[in-house]
Design an enzyme around this catalytic site. Structure first.
Site, PDB file in Angstrom:
ATOM      1  N   TYR A   1       0.822  -1.213   0.000  1.00  0.00           N
ATOM      2  CA  TYR A   1       0.000   0.000   0.000  1.00  0.00           C
ATOM      3  C   TYR A   1       0.854   1.260   0.000  1.00  0.00           C
ATOM      4  O   TYR A   1       0.751   2.100  -0.908  1.00  0.00           O
ATOM      5  CB  TYR A   1      -0.944  -0.015   1.204  1.00  0.00           C
ATOM      6  CG  TYR A   1      -1.610   1.312   1.478  1.00  0.00           C
ATOM      7  CD1 TYR A   1      -2.401   1.936   0.516  1.00  0.00           C
ATOM      8  CD2 TYR A   1      -1.441   1.956   2.707  1.00  0.00           C
ATOM      9  CE1 TYR A   1      -3.009   3.161   0.774  1.00  0.00           C
ATOM     10  CE2 TYR A   1      -2.037   3.177   2.964  1.00  0.00           C
ATOM     11  CZ  TYR A   1      -2.820   3.773   1.997  1.00  0.00           C
ATOM     12  OH  TYR A   1      -3.413   4.987   2.252  1.00  0.00           O
TER      13      TYR A   1
ATOM     14  N   LYS B   1       1.622   3.969  -3.099  1.00  0.00           N
ATOM     15  CA  LYS B   1       1.243   5.379  -2.896  1.00  0.00           C
ATOM     16  C   LYS B   1       2.478   6.279  -3.027  1.00  0.00           C
ATOM     17  O   LYS B   1       2.370   7.408  -3.532  1.00  0.00           O
ATOM     18  CB  LYS B   1       0.597   5.559  -1.521  1.00  0.00           C
ATOM     19  CG  LYS B   1      -0.755   4.892  -1.364  1.00  0.00           C
ATOM     20  CD  LYS B   1      -1.833   5.510  -2.256  1.00  0.00           C
ATOM     21  CE  LYS B   1      -2.356   6.801  -1.691  1.00  0.00           C
ATOM     22  NZ  LYS B   1      -3.501   7.336  -2.499  1.00  0.00           N
TER      23      LYS B   1
END
Length: 490
Positions: A236, A240
């Site tokens: 994640y 990002k």
């Protein structure tokens, strides 16, 4: 400020991606409630067609309790009020132009849109690498390319996460990320090479005749592997971080604001206190503990849990849009609490214990769940020792017993082994957060707060200063009651 507060959105057209997500719902509700003269909200929703997008928006957004205040104010007129201002659109940021094939609609959006909010993301820490790369990284690039075609665009705001900083300690600045500057510093990132790795893995798996389950497992492992190779703890935050690098490299003169929230929790005040959706970050631990399924916490008692209520994040997003409009540059805002009003893991543990002691959870059989003061494992070594004695050793005994007794305990062994593996994977994913030693410098965000106080903006309407939070009161009287109402199922 170019324009004061909510007046900035008067007669403006806004595109919101990830429109059924948690923060997007809080944003959309706020705009509709405080600025009914917004011209149009285009809401991008993953669906097969626009009719399905509208239905999904109705079921997953309008019918949620967050619209309670507007529902009470407008009654039967709520839907007509909303759909006069809102246009749900079927689309997917993983595709160029979001996969919208209606050329007339696309041209209309490019002519009308003033503001773009990219809040679309997959937040699973161990998401499939191909999925996370498609949504979190390439999705951000597709939003940027779309925004560049909007002839009236005043600002693109991208919602990131403060944890793109990886596992750094100390004072973490609101600094941009660059492809050549990875946490490990071993090699320069190449986004095209990462895409090629994904394609290569998927092609190989298909040739091998892998099942969907095998493909999912392999791609999840690949995401974690690539993240750790470059110095990020999970898929994640890695994808990002890649998104921020791409936006910084290619935004050119487009006004770009990046908001990096920390761990987002239930609403502090608006539209009412305690609204939340799902069990987010630390909430999974709180709910498991309240249900009697968790007896201990992992993390150093003095570790800082950087949490921030959702409505404060949305207020910071709105004011970042206002202040950075028409500025041909990039700016980054950390939105959290670790610098201004930190809360320790030991405090959260204490508040949680007290809450569920005073308000025990009632299970589906009507039985009250008694909780005990949780044990806190202050190091991975102490937790591993506990797991070895409590679970790993019995597992080895079961394995030997199965050899002797012709797999008599096979099902018990498989079930326990699966649970242990799940726990250890979760520990590996979450340990960077529960042993976090840094604090997020929020100089840009503080300047934003100062500018608001010195302007005509209503600070009671656009509050996002964590110093006003009494953590004991918020956790015990707002956040956990919100969790038990909206997220904890019997």
């Amino acid at each position: 400020m170019e324009s004061e507060g909510i007046q900035f959105f008067e007669n403006k057209t806004v595109l919101v991606t990830g429109a059924t997500g948690f923060l997007a719902k809080v944003f959309v509700e706020k705009i509709l409630r405080v600025q009914p003269n917004v011209k149009r909200l285009y809401l991008l929703v993953r669906a097969s067609d626009n009719e399905s997008a509208t239905q999904r928006f109705r079921e997953e957004v309008i019918e949620k309790d967050i619209f309670r205040v507007l529902r009470n104010n407008l009654g039967a007129n709520l839907e007509s009020f909303i759909f006069e201002r809102v246009t749900p659109i079927s689309g997917d940021i993983s595709d160029e132009n979001f996969g919208i094939n209606d050329s007339i609609l696309i041209e209309e959006m490019w002519k009308e849109i003033d503001i773009v909010l990219n809040s679309a993301a997959t937040t699973n820490f161990d998401e499939r690498y191909d999925v996370a790369l498609g949504i979190n990284t390439y999705g951000a690039l597709h939003v940027l390319n779309f925004a560049k075609k909007c002839i009236k665009l005043k600002v693109l705001l991208h919602v990131s996460t403060a944890y793109v900083s990886s596992e750094k300690g100390g004072n973490i600045l609101e600094s941009p990320l660059h492809m050549e500057d990875t946490p490990k510093g071993t090699s320069r990132l190449d986004i095209n090479a990462e895409k090629e790795v994904v394609v290569e893995y998927l092609d190989r798996l298909r040739v091998q005749g892998a099942t969907n389950e095998e493909i999912t497992s392999t791609m999840k492992d690949l995401g974690i592997k690539r993240a750790k190779q470059y110095g990020w703890p999970n898929t994640y935050v890695y994808t990002k971080a890649l998104a921020e690098m791409i936006l910084g490299q290619f935004h050119q003169n487009l006004p770009l604001a990046i908001v990096r929230p920390t761990m987002v929790t239930s609403t502090y005040k608006e539209p009412f206190s305690g609204w939340i959706e799902g069990a987010r970050t630390m909430d999974g631990v709180i709910t498991a503990y309240g249900k009697g399924r968790l007896k201990s916490f992992l993390g150093h008692p003095n570790s800082i849990l950087d949490v921030i209520p959702a409505d404060m994040v949305v207020n910071s997003i709105i004011m970042a849009m206002v202040t950075h409009a028409n500025k041909s540059s990039q700016i980054i805002f950390h939105v959290g609490s670790s610098l201004r009003n930190p809360i320790k893991l030991s405090s959260l543990s204490n508040f949680t214990f007290r809450y569920f002691t005073q308000n025990p959870w009632i299970d589906r059989n009507g039985k009250s769940i008694n909780v005990h003061n949780p044990k806190i494992f202050s190091s991975i070594a102490s937790f591993q020792a506990y797991m070895d004695i409590r679970y790993i050793l019995p597992l080895k005994v079961l394995w030997l017993a199965n050899l002797v007794l012709c797999q008599y305990y096979r099902d018990i062994y498989i079930n326990l082994n699966r649970k242990v593996r799940v726990v250890m994977r979760l520990v590996d994913l979450y340990k960077p957060y529960v042993f976090f030693t840094g604090s997020f410098n929020d100089s840009n965000t503080e300047k934003l707060r100062v500018a608001i106080r010195e302007s005509d903006v209503d600070v009671n309407l656009f509050y996002f200063d964590p110093r006003c939070i009494d953590w004991e009161d918020y956790i015990m009287n707002t956040h956990i009651p919100g969790l038990t109402k909206y997220s904890m199922k019997p």
